[in-house]
Scaffold this active site. Structure first.
Site, PDB file in Angstrom:
ATOM      1  N   CYS A   1       3.423   7.964   0.784  1.00 28.56           N
ATOM      2  CA  CYS A   1       3.949   7.106   1.803  1.00 28.56           C
ATOM      3  C   CYS A   1       4.310   5.953   1.511  1.00 28.56           C
ATOM      4  CB  CYS A   1       2.901   7.545   3.225  1.00 28.56           C
ATOM      5  SG  CYS A   1       3.149   6.281   4.552  1.00 28.56           S
TER       6      CYS A   1
ATOM      7  N   GLU B   1       0.919  -1.180  -0.023  1.00 33.03           N
ATOM      8  CA  GLU B   1       0.209  -0.054   0.296  1.00 33.03           C
ATOM      9  C   GLU B   1       0.518   0.964  -0.100  1.00 33.03           C
ATOM     10  OE1 GLU B   1      -2.208   0.694   3.861  1.00 33.03           O
ATOM     11  OE2 GLU B   1      -1.446  -1.610   4.445  1.00 33.03           O
TER      12      GLU B   1
ATOM     13  N   CYS C   1      -1.276   4.090   8.009  1.00 33.82           N
ATOM     14  CA  CYS C   1      -0.845   3.315   8.390  1.00 33.82           C
ATOM     15  C   CYS C   1      -1.451   1.887   8.383  1.00 33.82           C
ATOM     16  CB  CYS C   1      -0.041   3.163   9.302  1.00 33.82           C
ATOM     17  SG  CYS C   1       1.170   1.249   9.619  1.00 33.82           S
TER      18      CYS C   1
ATOM     19  N   GLY D   1       5.116  -2.146   6.890  1.00 30.75           N
ATOM     20  CA  GLY D   1       6.143  -3.094   7.490  1.00 30.75           C
ATOM     21  C   GLY D   1       6.606  -2.333   8.776  1.00 30.75           C
ATOM     22  N   GLU D   2       8.045  -2.328   9.218  1.00 30.43           N
ATOM     23  CA  GLU D   2       9.308  -2.100   9.568  1.00 30.43           C
ATOM     24  C   GLU D   2      10.183  -1.964   8.605  1.00 30.43           C
ATOM     25  OE1 GLU D   2       9.596  -0.282  12.942  1.00 30.43           O
ATOM     26  OE2 GLU D   2      11.232  -0.303  12.103  1.00 30.43           O
TER      27      GLU D   2
ATOM     28  N   CYS E   1      -3.020  -0.802  14.794  1.00 27.75           N
ATOM     29  CA  CYS E   1      -2.486  -1.171  13.243  1.00 27.75           C
ATOM     30  C   CYS E   1      -2.848  -2.881  12.709  1.00 27.75           C
ATOM     31  CB  CYS E   1      -1.024  -2.016  13.274  1.00 27.75           C
ATOM     32  SG  CYS E   1      -0.662  -1.607  11.433  1.00 27.75           S
TER      33      CYS E   1
ATOM     34  N   SER F   1       8.350   5.555  16.742  1.00 27.85           N
ATOM     35  CA  SER F   1       6.929   5.340  17.773  1.00 27.85           C
ATOM     36  C   SER F   1       6.948   5.125  18.873  1.00 27.85           C
ATOM     37  CB  SER F   1       5.715   4.706  16.339  1.00 27.85           C
ATOM     38  OG  SER F   1       5.057   4.202  16.845  1.00 27.85           O
ATOM     39  N   LEU F   2       5.900   6.084  19.316  1.00 28.19           N
ATOM     40  CA  LEU F   2       5.935   5.093  20.666  1.00 28.19           C
ATOM     41  C   LEU F   2       5.001   5.338  21.392  1.00 28.19           C
ATOM     42  CD1 LEU F   2       8.115   8.803  22.564  1.00 28.19           C
ATOM     43  CD2 LEU F   2       9.398   5.994  22.429  1.00 28.19           C
TER      44      LEU F   2
ATOM     45  N   SER G   1      10.008   5.678   9.960  1.00 28.85           N
ATOM     46  CA  SER G   1       9.148   5.361  10.796  1.00 28.85           C
ATOM     47  C   SER G   1       9.795   4.618  11.665  1.00 28.85           C
ATOM     48  CB  SER G   1       8.236   6.127  10.437  1.00 28.85           C
ATOM     49  OG  SER G   1       6.988   5.772  12.312  1.00 28.85           O
TER      50      SER G   1
ATOM     51  N   CYS H   1       3.063  -6.825   8.071  1.00 31.79           N
ATOM     52  CA  CYS H   1       3.743  -7.056   9.018  1.00 31.79           C
ATOM     53  C   CYS H   1       4.156  -7.971   9.863  1.00 31.79           C
ATOM     54  CB  CYS H   1       3.781  -5.548   9.498  1.00 31.79           C
ATOM     55  SG  CYS H   1       4.669  -4.834  10.703  1.00 31.79           S
TER      56      CYS H   1
ATOM     57  N   ASN I   1      -6.903   6.696  13.532  1.00 40.40           N
ATOM     58  CA  ASN I   1      -7.546   6.686  12.402  1.00 40.40           C
ATOM     59  C   ASN I   1      -8.899   5.280  12.476  1.00 40.40           C
ATOM     60  OD1 ASN I   1      -6.968   8.578   9.937  1.00 40.40           O
ATOM     61  ND2 ASN I   1      -6.500   7.486   8.864  1.00 40.40           N
TER      62      ASN I   1
ATOM     63  N   CYS J   1       1.448  -4.381  16.642  1.00 37.60           N
ATOM     64  CA  CYS J   1       0.991  -3.277  16.657  1.00 37.60           C
ATOM     65  C   CYS J   1      -0.556  -3.215  17.382  1.00 37.60           C
ATOM     66  CB  CYS J   1       1.793  -2.190  16.323  1.00 37.60           C
ATOM     67  SG  CYS J   1       3.103  -1.317  16.600  1.00 37.60           S
TER      68      CYS J   1
HETATM   69  S1  SF4 Z   1       2.423   0.654  13.279  1.00 35.66           S
HETATM   70 FE1  SF4 Z   1       3.612  -0.150  11.642  1.00 35.66          FE
HETATM   71  S2  SF4 Z   1       5.220  -1.625  12.734  1.00 35.66           S
HETATM   72 FE2  SF4 Z   1       3.083  -2.025  14.233  1.00 35.66          FE
HETATM   73  S3  SF4 Z   1       2.645  -3.235  13.065  1.00 35.66           S
HETATM   74 FE3  SF4 Z   1       2.050  -1.531  11.731  1.00 35.66          FE
HETATM   75  S4  SF4 Z   1       2.914  -1.143   9.979  1.00 35.66           S
HETATM   76 FE4  SF4 Z   1       4.119  -3.181  12.056  1.00 35.66          FE
END
Ligand code: SF4
Length: 361
Positions: free
Chosen positions: A106, A93, A344, A166-167, A120, A221-222, A198, A113, A301, A117
């Site tokens: 973006c 995406e 994201c 993704g990370e 997400c 990202s905290l 990020s 991923c 979101n 999180c």
């Molecule tokens: S916020 Fe980013 S790092 Fe965390 S699961 Fe989603 S895509 Fe992966």
């Protein structure tokens, strides 16, 4: 078929070597690099300045494109969102956000991923695979061509953010290679100073980035000011807890050169991490580590299967006031493309069933 070389993922020097391996002169490599990266052509047939015989040979051994656009959504605020597919059918995406003085694209660094999180949607896909340098660069080529037409020079500067699915730091080498290719002045010429990456907090890669010159801006990202809450929201915290992460951030901050930006991202989840006490804890945490980095407050979101809602505006304002009273610089990010789920990971996961069922057929 899968043995073919993805030419979008090659630097100009590598393209020169590649065409030389086919018995062609070096200038053909430079010509193809410009065709792909500057003229943004995505098929050999369009490269009519190449001899027909060479085009036919290239089709046998290489690819000028490997992503296809599966769906495209246009938001009322002009944001464009793409669900693309890799040659092996996996979702990618990308979001294009037009602004007055620049456009921001973006991009994703992985399909799915592996991090979990809880706020997400992409997390629900798991890791499908990391993207190649070619797949990272092609997202940008596709978005620019869609917004302005093939090869048309964008009227504004283009900024890139690696905040899609993704990370990025779990695909570090491919990411850096893609950024180097996109920085080439004979191609897209998007220099690292226009790129922000990020990370959820992959400490060894933050330390690696601290040693690099010519690097993108960094955002961390905290999402939580304590290990207890962060373990819950971002389980990667169990691997690299806040103390460890912020020590690495301090090392990174000390390596900053003029013009480089370093920020913290804090997604605001109603009733979860947005109290005044959370704000005090966050300010104390950053101040204790002597970190000067600005904090971006990100509106969440909302997405159906996730148990979170965005914090109300007054709550965000109070959170901001508490941070500022303790000397932290704060910026509240404006939500963009909320009507097309431009946060994201939200599109791929929404389409997960249809995309994955197509993969299976
Ligand atoms: S916020 Fe980013 S790092 Fe965390 S699961 Fe989603 S895509 Fe992966």
């Amino acid at each position: 078929m899968e043995q073919r070389v993805d030419l979008i993922g090659l630097s100009e020097t590598e393209l020169v070597s590649f065409v030389e391996s086919l018995g062609e002169p070096a200038y053909r490599g430079r010509q193809i690099f410009a065709a792909l990266q500057h003229r943004r052509l995505r098929s050999f047939d369009e490269m009519t300045d190449l001899p027909k015989k060479l085009r036919a040979r290239l089709k046998e051994v290489a690819r000028a494109s490997s992503l296809t656009v599966a769906s495209r959504y246009l938001s009322a605020d002009g944001t464009r969102r793409y669900l693309m597919k890799t040659h092996d059918g996996l979702p990618v995406e990308t979001v294009f956000i037009p602004e007055e003085h620049r456009d921001t694209i973006c991009f994703s660094s992985q399909s799915g991923c592996p991090l979990q999180c809880t706020f997400c949607l992409t997390a629900q896909l798991g890791l499908l695979r990391s993207l190649t340098p070619s797949e990272i660069v092609e997202q940008v080529l596709i978005a620019l061509n869609d917004a302005y037409g093939t090869g048309v020079k964008p009227p504004r500067g283009t900024n890139l953010v690696g905040m899609g699915a993704g990370e990025p730091f779990l695909n570090f080498d491919s990411l850096l290679k893609a950024l180097r290719i996109m920085a080439d002045r004979n191609g897209l010429f998007i220099v690292p100073n226009r790129v922000t990456i990020s990370t959820a907090g992959i400490v060894p890669r933050i330390l690696d980035l601290a040693k690099l010159s010519d690097r993108p801006h960094l955002a961390i990202s905290l999402a939580a000011p304590t290990d207890e809450l962060r373990n819950e929201l971002m389980p990667i915290n169990k691997r690299w807890p806040l103390e460890h992460l912020l020590n690495a951030c301090k090392i990174f901050e000390q390596s900053l050169k003029p013009g480089e930006r370093f920020t913290f991202e804090y997604v605001m989840l109603a009733g979860v991490n947005d109290s005044e006490e959370h704000a005090r804890q966050l300010a104390n945490l950053l101040n204790r580590h002597g970190l000067k980095a600005k904090v971006n407050l990100i509106p969440h979101n909302p997405a159906d299967p996730l148990p979170y809602q965005p914090s109300p505006e007054q709550t965000v304002a109070r959170f901001k006031d508490v941070l500022e009273a303790k000397g932290i610089q704060v910026y509240v990010r404006r939500p963009r493309g909320r009507d097309i789920f431009a946060a994201c990971g939200q599109l791929a996961a929404r389409q997960e069933r249809s995309v994955l069922s197509e993969v299976a057929t």
